[in-house]
Each structure stands twice: as structure tokens, then as C-alpha cells.
Enzyme design. Structure first.
Site, mmCIF file in Angstrom:
data_model
loop_
_atom_site.group_PDB
_atom_site.id
_atom_site.type_symbol
_atom_site.label_atom_id
_atom_site.label_comp_id
_atom_site.label_asym_id
_atom_site.label_seq_id
_atom_site.Cartn_x
_atom_site.Cartn_y
_atom_site.Cartn_z
ATOM 1 C CB THR A 121 -5.944 -8.739 -2.134
ATOM 2 O OG1 THR A 121 -7.086 -8.198 -1.478
ATOM 3 C CG2 THR A 121 -4.703 -8.215 -1.430
ATOM 4 C CG ASP A 122 -10.187 -5.471 -2.769
ATOM 5 O OD1 ASP A 122 -9.650 -6.102 -1.826
ATOM 6 O OD2 ASP A 122 -11.429 -5.405 -2.910
ATOM 7 C CD GLU A 123 -8.169 -7.070 2.556
ATOM 8 O OE1 GLU A 123 -7.318 -6.951 3.447
ATOM 9 O OE2 GLU A 123 -9.183 -7.759 2.673
ATOM 10 C CE1 TYR A 146 -4.037 -11.849 2.202
ATOM 11 C CE2 TYR A 146 -5.553 -9.982 2.316
ATOM 12 C CZ TYR A 146 -5.038 -11.069 1.641
ATOM 13 O OH TYR A 146 -5.509 -11.380 0.382
ATOM 14 C CE LYS A 150 -2.361 -12.429 -1.486
ATOM 15 N NZ LYS A 150 -1.843 -13.524 -2.321
ATOM 16 N N PRO A 273 -8.933 -4.209 14.540
ATOM 17 C CG PRO A 273 -7.324 -4.686 16.156
ATOM 18 C CD PRO A 273 -8.424 -5.324 15.346
ATOM 19 N N GLY A 274 -7.496 -1.513 12.698
ATOM 20 C CA GLY A 274 -7.051 -1.151 11.342
ATOM 21 C C GLY A 274 -8.054 -1.514 10.253
#
Ligand code: DAU
Length: 338
Positions: A121-123, A146, A150, A273-274
Site C-alpha cells: 500500500t501507499d500507506e 495497519y 504492511k 487518530p494518526g
């Protein structure tokens, strides 16, 4: 050619399974059928002579080894994917998204003839301030459990590639949307809420940007990737981004417009949050290989909203049981406090 797809009953996995079957692959779909899976996503594949479904867990090494036997390709789409849930129950993300990937790597390392493609993921990069774009070698800075799960999985992929000389392709993708996505996610949730005339809970100021890619365009990107899978040992990261970056408030307003519902339904609530402000991928390398997204966001959003309007009855059952409990936990207080 034989492919083992994990998580094929989920959102992206189901689009991939259908694409592979259309391209002539023999497909085994290994899916645990967690809350996020919907076998109806693959109803039309049932009974297909080149399709086999196996219910099971990617953490089950013996099962994974058995299913990899004879597979030319393994595509990992099995994952816990919802950021909000990772704040409530991080442990399950570590188990599926990290331990599960290690299990796949363990099984694959003994099979040099089996190509492994892992969905990331780009996250993993965290928030990317404008006007920046994350290139393939950008540093990891995950913000949520999450995203960290990843990123951790990617580090495991790297370790296996270094240690055992494996070639693994890692897909880092922006936000995919379209039919079949679980109603917990932003676009389906806001569509279902708008249809029901219920408040649409927009986190914070709603000025966060997401890069949106239609599911069909993701499948096209995967086709381009599969045409030439690198065999040299190492991690081969591929960035799949549409370049269409839209603020959440604008997306919410478009959904209201498409469904002819008042914008007043959009209800600002306490932020996640975050919460990452902005994602943006540099996907020039994949574009140089000939891939272009075909479906503009407004067009894809209209098709998606129409799909949920027409399939609303099927999703209505999710409003009871597990999803209802999750919704109350996630939004109950937020909506009461607004
Ligand atoms: O960027 C790729 C990622 O996109 C994938 O790796 C994740 O698996 C996928 O879930 C998605 O993550 P996001 O957190 O961006 O997606 P989500 O649909 O949860 O939220 C999209 C945006 O909408 C985000 O900025 C949070 C906001 N949002 C979401 C929900 C569910 C709201 O304002 N209200 C909501 O109720």
C-alpha cells in the site's frame, strides 16, 4: 498457467480472480472468509471449470505449501485492510498481514519456479506533503497499525529476498474503489448512508487527500505487471497510482450530488487518530511500461454509487450483526458528540 490467489473473496481479490479467469488462468482462491470477505463477489466464478475455492488461512503453512504445488504464480491479496479497525484490534493485523506473509514466503522459498506478487500500500510511506510524490525508494514512515503491518510485511519480503535470493514483486497501490468493496470503507459507507438519509461521518476537517483508482484500472495495471515479472533476486516494487487526488469533503459532496441528497448529511466528527493528510505515488515507472488509468474519478464514482444503489439490498444484511456492532463502536460516540 496456474495461479494461487489469496483473499480472492475480498474486494480487490475478487476483481483480480475475475480478470485472471478471463485471461485464461487456472485459479485457486484461498480465502479465510473473514468478515471482510463476500463470496457473492465471486458468484459468477462458481462452477467455472478453471476456478477452485479453498477456505483456509494464509497462516496455515501446510495448506499453503499444498496449494502452491504446481502454481506458476502466487498473488497475495489476503489482508486485514481497514485502518480504523487496526486502531481497535491491532493484533489481528500483525497475524494476517505479517505472519501470513512470512508463511507465504516460507512456502515460496522452496519453489524457485513460483513467482510471488504481494499487495502492499501507499500507506507504508505515511503522509506525503504536497506537492511531493513517493517514489519506489522513498523511506517507510507508517502512521497506523495497519500501515505498519504492511511495512513490516515488506521488510520480511526484503529479508527473504536477501537471504534466499528470491525475486518478489510488491505492489504499492493508492486507494482502490469500485463495486464489491466492504461497506466499512469511505465511498461505500458514505453512499449507503446517503441512500438511507443518515449522517455521513466525515473525519476532522475533511481536507485530507486520497488518490483514487478504479478497480478495473487496478486489474489492468496488474496485467501489465504480470507481462514481465522480474526474475532477478530482490524486491521489485511497483507503484500504482491514478494521480487523481481528491479531498475527502469533495468526494462526500460528489456522492450527495450523484444521489441527489442534501450536503447537510455530511457530518464532521472527531478525526481518526494518526490520520494521514495526503497520499501521492510517483507511478511514472509503471506508466513507462504502458499502463494508464482509463476511468476518470467522477465517472468511476458515478458507476460505483450506482452499483451500491442497485446492490443495496444485498449489503443491507451487513447492517445487522458484526457490522452494526462495529459501526456503533467506531461511530456511536462520535456521532452522538458532534
Ligand atoms: O491508500 C491505500 C489504502 O486505502 C489501502 O491500503 C487501505 O487498505 C484502504 O482501506 C484505504 O485506506 P484509507 O484509510 O485511505 O481508506 P478509508 O476508506 O478508510 O478512508 C478514506 C478516507 O476517508 C480517509 O482519509 C479517512 C476518511 N474517512 C473514512 C471513513 C471510513 C472519513 O472521513 N470517514 C469515514 O467514516
Amino acid at each position: 498457467m496456474r495461479a494461487l490467489v489469496t483473499g480472492g473473496c475480498g474486494f480487490i481479490g475478487s476483481h483480480v480472480v475475475r480478470g485472471l479467469l478471463a485471461d485464461g488462468w487456472e485459479v485457486t482462491n484461498l480465502d479465510k472468509l473473514t468478515y471482510a470477505a463476500n463470496p457473492a463477489n465471486l458468484a459468477e466464478a462458481e462452477g467455472h471449470p478453471r476456478y477452485r475455492f479453498v477456505q483456509g488461512d494464509i497462516c496455515d503453512l501446510a495448506l499453503v505449501r499444498e496449494l502452491m504445488d504446481g502454481a506458476d504464480l502466487v498473488l497475495n491479496f489476503a489482508a486485514e485492510t481497514h485502518v480504523d479497525r487496526s486502531l481497535l484490534e491491532p493484533g489481528v493485523f500483525v497475524r494476517t498481514d505479517v505472519e501470513g506473509v512470512v508463511t507465504l514466503l516460507e512456502a515460496a522459498r522452496a519453489r524457485p519456479g513460483t513467482a510471488l506478487v504481494h499487495m502492499s500500500t501507499d500507506e507504508v510511506f505515511g503522509s506525503i506533503p504536497a506537492p511531493g510524490e513517493a517514489a519506489e525508494d522513498a523511506p517507510f514512515a507508517p502512521s497506523s497499525p495497519y500501515a505498519a503491518s504492511k511495512a513490516a510485511a515488506e521488510l520480511m519480503v526484503r529479508a527473504y529476498a536477501e537471504t534466499y535470493g528470491m525475486a518478489v514483486t510488491v505492489l504499492r497501490c493508492c486507494n482502490v474503489y469500485g463495486p464489491n468493496q466492504h461497506v466499512e470503507k469511505f465511498i461505500p459507507l458514505f453512499t449507503m448512508r446517503a441512500l438511507a438519509g443518515e449522517p455521513m461521518p466525515l473525519y476532522g476537517d475533511g481536507m485530507q487527500e486520497r488518490e483514487w483508482l478504479y478497480a478495473g484500472d487496478f486489474v489492468e495495471a496488474l496485467r501489465v505487471v504480470l507481462r514481465e515479472l522480474p526474475a532477478e533476486p530482490g524486491v521489485h516494487a511497483v507503484h500504482i497510482g491514478s494521480g487523481e487526488r481528491v479531498r475527502n469533503r469533495e468526494t462526500a459532496e460528489l456522492i450527495c450530488e450523484l444521489l441527489e441528497r442534501p450536503r447537510e448529511l455530511i457530518t464532521p466528527v472527531a478525526d481518526r487518530p494518526g490520520h494521514d493528510r495526503r497520499y501521492a505515488l510517483d507511478s511514472s515507472r509503471l506508466r513507462a511500461r504502458g499502463w494508464r488509468p482509463r476511468v476518470p474519478f467522477r465517472e468511476g464514482l458515478a458507476a460505483t454509487v450506482a452499483w451500491y444503489r442497485d446492490h443495496g439490498a444485498a449489503w443491507a444484511q451487513t447492517a445487522s450483526g458484526e457490522f452494526a456492532r462495529y459501526f456503533e463502536r467506531q461511530y456511536g460516540e462520535r456521532l452522538a458528540r458532534r
